[in-house]
Design a protein around this motif. Structure first.
Motif, short mmCIF file in Angstrom:
data_model
loop_
_atom_site.label_atom_id
_atom_site.label_comp_id
_atom_site.label_asym_id
_atom_site.label_seq_id
_atom_site.Cartn_x
_atom_site.Cartn_y
_atom_site.Cartn_z
N ARG A 79 -18.71 6.07 33.35
CA ARG A 79 -17.82 6.77 32.41
C ARG A 79 -17.91 8.29 32.60
NH1 ARG A 79 -15.05 3.71 29.14
NH2 ARG A 79 -15.82 1.68 28.53
N ILE A 80 -19.13 8.80 32.79
CA ILE A 80 -19.32 10.24 33.03
C ILE A 80 -18.57 10.64 34.30
CG2 ILE A 80 -21.01 11.99 33.73
CD1 ILE A 80 -23.02 10.51 31.89
N MET A 81 -18.73 9.85 35.35
CA MET A 81 -18.07 10.17 36.62
C MET A 81 -16.55 10.15 36.46
SD MET A 81 -20.60 8.11 39.19
CE MET A 81 -20.26 8.93 40.77
N GLY A 82 -16.05 9.19 35.74
CA GLY A 82 -14.61 9.11 35.52
C GLY A 82 -14.08 10.24 34.67
N GLU A 83 -14.75 10.53 33.57
CA GLU A 83 -14.32 11.59 32.67
C GLU A 83 -14.38 12.96 33.33
OE1 GLU A 83 -16.91 11.06 29.35
OE2 GLU A 83 -15.88 9.23 28.69
N ARG A 84 -15.42 13.20 34.11
CA ARG A 84 -15.61 14.51 34.74
C ARG A 84 -14.94 14.60 36.11
NH1 ARG A 84 -19.85 17.09 31.93
NH2 ARG A 84 -19.17 19.03 32.90
N ARG A 85 -14.41 13.47 36.58
CA ARG A 85 -13.72 13.38 37.87
C ARG A 85 -14.63 13.82 39.01
NH1 ARG A 85 -7.48 14.55 37.14
NH2 ARG A 85 -7.33 12.46 37.93
N ILE A 86 -15.83 13.25 39.01
CA ILE A 86 -16.79 13.55 40.07
C ILE A 86 -17.13 12.27 40.83
CG2 ILE A 86 -17.76 15.61 39.00
CD1 ILE A 86 -20.01 13.94 37.90
N ARG A 87 -17.45 12.42 42.10
CA ARG A 87 -17.73 11.27 42.95
C ARG A 87 -19.21 11.13 43.29
NH1 ARG A 87 -12.88 11.62 47.36
NH2 ARG A 87 -11.19 11.46 45.86
N HIS A 88 -19.99 12.17 43.00
CA HIS A 88 -21.41 12.16 43.34
C HIS A 88 -22.20 12.63 42.13
CE1 HIS A 88 -19.04 12.97 46.98
NE2 HIS A 88 -19.77 11.98 47.45
N LEU A 89 -23.20 11.87 41.76
CA LEU A 89 -23.97 12.16 40.56
C LEU A 89 -25.45 12.20 40.89
CD1 LEU A 89 -23.56 12.54 37.48
CD2 LEU A 89 -23.75 10.07 37.25
N PRO A 90 -26.06 13.39 40.78
CA PRO A 90 -27.50 13.47 41.03
C PRO A 90 -28.30 12.76 39.94
CG PRO A 90 -26.46 15.64 41.17
CD PRO A 90 -25.46 14.70 40.56
N VAL A 141 -26.18 9.14 43.40
CA VAL A 141 -25.35 7.94 43.30
C VAL A 141 -23.91 8.36 43.53
CG1 VAL A 141 -25.06 8.03 40.78
CG2 VAL A 141 -24.90 5.85 41.94
N GLY A 142 -23.22 7.57 44.34
CA GLY A 142 -21.83 7.83 44.64
C GLY A 142 -20.93 6.86 43.90
N ILE A 143 -19.68 7.23 43.79
CA ILE A 143 -18.72 6.40 43.07
C ILE A 143 -18.59 5.01 43.70
CG2 ILE A 143 -16.68 7.25 44.28
CD1 ILE A 143 -16.92 6.46 40.51
N ARG A 144 -18.71 4.92 45.02
CA ARG A 144 -18.64 3.60 45.67
C ARG A 144 -19.81 2.72 45.25
NH1 ARG A 144 -17.76 5.95 51.39
NH2 ARG A 144 -15.98 7.21 50.87
N ASP A 145 -21.00 3.34 45.16
CA ASP A 145 -22.18 2.59 44.72
C ASP A 145 -21.97 2.06 43.30
OD1 ASP A 145 -23.53 3.36 47.09
OD2 ASP A 145 -24.16 5.23 46.12
N VAL A 146 -21.46 2.92 42.43
CA VAL A 146 -21.23 2.55 41.04
C VAL A 146 -20.17 1.46 40.93
CG1 VAL A 146 -20.36 3.40 38.81
CG2 VAL A 146 -22.02 4.75 40.11
N THR A 203 -21.45 15.01 57.78
CA THR A 203 -20.84 14.19 58.82
C THR A 203 -21.88 13.35 59.54
OG1 THR A 203 -19.09 15.82 59.12
CG2 THR A 203 -19.43 14.25 60.91
N GLU A 204 -22.98 13.96 59.93
CA GLU A 204 -24.05 13.24 60.64
C GLU A 204 -24.64 12.12 59.80
OE1 GLU A 204 -26.79 16.38 61.52
OE2 GLU A 204 -25.69 17.06 63.28
N GLU A 205 -24.80 12.36 58.51
CA GLU A 205 -25.43 11.38 57.62
C GLU A 205 -24.44 10.41 56.99
OE1 GLU A 205 -28.66 11.00 57.23
OE2 GLU A 205 -29.25 12.75 58.40
N GLY A 206 -23.15 10.66 57.16
CA GLY A 206 -22.14 9.78 56.59
C GLY A 206 -22.09 9.81 55.07
N VAL A 207 -22.26 11.01 54.49
CA VAL A 207 -22.23 11.15 53.04
C VAL A 207 -21.17 12.18 52.66
CG1 VAL A 207 -24.65 10.51 52.73
CG2 VAL A 207 -24.06 12.92 53.05
N GLY A 208 -20.80 12.18 51.40
CA GLY A 208 -19.76 13.09 50.93
C GLY A 208 -20.28 14.28 50.17
N SER A 209 -21.61 14.42 50.09
CA SER A 209 -22.17 15.57 49.38
C SER A 209 -23.58 15.83 49.88
CB SER A 209 -22.20 15.33 47.87
OG SER A 209 -23.14 14.32 47.55
N VAL A 210 -24.01 17.07 49.65
CA VAL A 210 -25.40 17.42 49.90
C VAL A 210 -25.96 18.03 48.62
CG1 VAL A 210 -25.28 17.73 52.40
CG2 VAL A 210 -24.77 19.66 50.90
N ALA A 211 -27.21 17.71 48.36
CA ALA A 211 -27.91 18.34 47.25
C ALA A 211 -28.40 19.70 47.75
CB ALA A 211 -29.09 17.48 46.82
#
Length: 155
Positions: free
Chosen positions: A100-111, A122-127, A39-47
Protein backbone atom coordinates in the motif's frame (compact mmCIF):
# COMPACT_ATOMS: atom_id res chain seq x y z
CA UNK A 1 13.12 -13.61 -5.69
CA UNK A 2 11.69 -15.38 -2.66
CA UNK A 3 8.00 -15.95 -2.09
CA UNK A 4 6.43 -15.89 1.34
CA UNK A 5 4.89 -19.32 1.67
CA UNK A 6 5.27 -20.06 5.37
CA UNK A 7 2.89 -17.50 6.84
CA UNK A 8 -0.17 -17.68 4.65
CA UNK A 9 -2.96 -16.79 7.01
CA UNK A 10 -1.48 -13.99 9.12
CA UNK A 11 0.65 -10.98 8.35
CA UNK A 12 3.68 -11.70 6.17
CA UNK A 13 6.69 -9.61 7.21
CA UNK A 14 8.50 -7.82 4.41
CA UNK A 15 11.76 -9.48 5.47
CA UNK A 16 10.37 -12.73 4.01
CA UNK A 17 10.43 -11.29 0.49
CA UNK A 18 13.15 -8.64 0.53
CA UNK A 19 16.44 -9.10 -1.20
CA UNK A 20 19.37 -9.13 1.19
CA UNK A 21 21.72 -8.72 -1.78
CA UNK A 22 22.29 -5.00 -1.70
CA UNK A 23 23.64 -2.90 -4.49
CA UNK A 24 24.98 0.30 -3.04
CA UNK A 25 27.16 3.25 -3.92
CA UNK A 26 28.68 6.12 -1.99
CA UNK A 27 27.29 9.64 -2.43
CA UNK A 28 30.40 10.66 -4.39
CA UNK A 29 29.85 8.07 -7.13
CA UNK A 30 28.96 9.50 -10.52
CA UNK A 31 25.55 8.95 -12.05
CA UNK A 32 27.21 6.90 -14.80
CA UNK A 33 28.86 4.64 -12.18
CA UNK A 34 25.51 4.11 -10.46
CA UNK A 35 23.80 3.36 -13.79
CA UNK A 36 26.56 0.88 -14.65
CA UNK A 37 26.13 -0.87 -11.26
CA UNK A 38 22.37 -1.14 -11.74
CA UNK A 39 22.87 -2.60 -15.22
CA UNK A 40 25.54 -5.08 -14.11
CA UNK A 41 23.49 -6.25 -11.13
CA UNK A 42 20.13 -6.27 -12.93
CA UNK A 43 18.42 -3.97 -10.43
CA UNK A 44 16.43 -0.77 -10.75
CA UNK A 45 17.93 1.12 -7.84
CA UNK A 46 21.01 1.54 -5.72
CA UNK A 47 21.12 2.36 -2.05
CA UNK A 48 23.30 5.37 -1.36
CA UNK A 49 25.19 4.72 1.85
CA UNK A 50 27.73 6.52 3.97
CA UNK A 51 29.33 3.52 5.62
CA UNK A 52 26.43 1.40 6.87
CA UNK A 53 24.07 4.39 7.12
CA UNK A 54 21.47 4.77 4.38
CA UNK A 55 21.49 8.37 3.13
CA UNK A 56 19.45 8.10 -0.06
CA UNK A 57 18.23 6.05 -2.97
CA UNK A 58 18.99 6.48 -6.65
CA UNK A 59 16.83 4.78 -9.27
CA UNK A 60 16.65 4.07 -12.97
CA UNK A 61 13.98 6.77 -13.19
CA UNK A 62 16.55 9.26 -11.87
CA UNK A 63 18.99 8.20 -14.58
CA UNK A 64 16.35 8.63 -17.29
CA UNK A 65 15.33 12.05 -15.98
CA UNK A 66 18.94 13.26 -15.94
CA UNK A 67 19.79 11.79 -19.35
CA UNK A 68 16.68 13.31 -20.91
CA UNK A 69 17.65 16.69 -19.47
CA UNK A 70 21.12 16.52 -21.02
CA UNK A 71 22.96 16.20 -17.71
CA UNK A 72 26.60 15.14 -17.91
CA UNK A 73 26.38 11.71 -16.23
CA UNK A 74 30.14 11.62 -15.66
CA UNK A 75 30.26 14.99 -13.90
CA UNK A 76 27.17 14.62 -11.71
CA UNK A 77 27.31 12.74 -8.42
CA UNK A 78 24.64 10.49 -7.05
CA UNK A 79 24.73 12.48 -3.81
CA UNK A 80 23.58 15.57 -5.69
CA UNK A 81 20.66 13.81 -7.38
CA UNK A 82 19.52 11.03 -5.01
CA UNK A 83 16.22 10.99 -3.20
CA UNK A 84 16.91 12.08 0.37
CA UNK A 85 13.36 12.04 1.72
CA UNK A 86 13.33 8.29 2.09
CA UNK A 87 10.31 6.10 2.53
CA UNK A 88 11.43 3.01 4.43
CA UNK A 89 9.92 0.11 6.33
CA UNK A 90 11.14 -2.03 9.17
CA UNK A 91 11.81 -5.74 8.70
CA UNK A 92 8.62 -6.69 10.54
CA UNK A 93 6.36 -4.51 8.37
CA UNK A 94 3.48 -6.47 6.82
CA UNK A 95 3.79 -7.12 3.08
CA UNK A 96 0.28 -5.77 2.42
CA UNK A 97 1.05 -2.55 4.30
CA UNK A 98 4.33 -2.19 2.37
CA UNK A 99 2.46 -2.73 -0.91
CA UNK A 100 0.00 0.00 0.00
CA UNK A 101 2.86 2.40 0.83
CA UNK A 102 4.51 1.64 -2.51
CA UNK A 103 1.26 2.18 -4.37
CA UNK A 104 0.29 5.37 -2.57
CA UNK A 105 3.77 6.90 -2.89
CA UNK A 106 4.25 5.55 -6.44
CA UNK A 107 7.60 4.00 -5.64
CA UNK A 108 9.06 0.76 -6.97
CA UNK A 109 11.88 0.21 -4.48
CA UNK A 110 11.51 0.24 -0.71
CA UNK A 111 14.50 0.09 1.63
CA UNK A 112 14.10 -2.19 4.65
CA UNK A 113 15.90 -0.69 7.64
CA UNK A 114 16.62 -1.17 11.29
CA UNK A 115 17.25 2.30 12.64
CA UNK A 116 19.60 3.94 10.12
CA UNK A 117 21.07 0.59 9.02
CA UNK A 118 19.99 -0.85 5.71
CA UNK A 119 18.99 -4.52 5.88
CA UNK A 120 17.75 -5.02 2.36
CA UNK A 121 15.65 -3.71 -0.49
CA UNK A 122 12.25 -4.83 -1.70
CA UNK A 123 11.05 -4.18 -5.22
CA UNK A 124 7.51 -3.95 -6.51
CA UNK A 125 7.95 -7.22 -8.43
CA UNK A 126 8.93 -9.00 -5.21
CA UNK A 127 5.88 -7.57 -3.44
CA UNK A 128 3.45 -8.37 -6.25
CA UNK A 129 4.83 -11.89 -6.56
CA UNK A 130 4.42 -12.52 -2.85
CA UNK A 131 0.93 -11.03 -2.83
CA UNK A 132 -0.12 -13.08 -5.85
CA UNK A 133 1.18 -16.24 -4.16
CA UNK A 134 -0.65 -15.37 -0.96
CA UNK A 135 -3.84 -14.55 -2.85
CA UNK A 136 -3.70 -17.79 -4.82
CA UNK A 137 -3.18 -19.88 -1.68
CA UNK A 138 -5.58 -18.11 0.72
CA UNK A 139 -8.18 -16.32 -1.40
CA UNK A 140 -7.63 -13.34 0.95
CA UNK A 141 -9.98 -10.50 -0.07
CA UNK A 142 -7.77 -7.80 1.52
CA UNK A 143 -4.77 -9.01 -0.48
CA UNK A 144 -6.86 -9.18 -3.67
CA UNK A 145 -7.89 -5.55 -3.22
CA UNK A 146 -4.29 -4.47 -2.66
CA UNK A 147 -3.06 -6.28 -5.77
CA UNK A 148 -5.92 -4.83 -7.80
CA UNK A 149 -5.13 -1.28 -6.60
CA UNK A 150 -1.42 -1.66 -7.40
CA UNK A 151 -2.08 -2.97 -10.88
CA UNK A 152 -4.73 -0.32 -11.61
CA UNK A 153 -2.48 2.67 -10.85
CA UNK A 154 -1.50 4.75 -13.82
CA UNK A 155 1.77 6.63 -14.17
Amino acid sequence: MRFATTRLTGPVPIVDVMSARLVQVEPGATVREAARRMTEEGVGSVAVCDGSRLTGIFTERDVLRLAAGGTDLDATTVGDEMTRALVTVSADADIVAAARIMGERRIRHLPVVEGENLLGMVGIRDVLGALAERLWRTRDEHTRETVHELLARRR
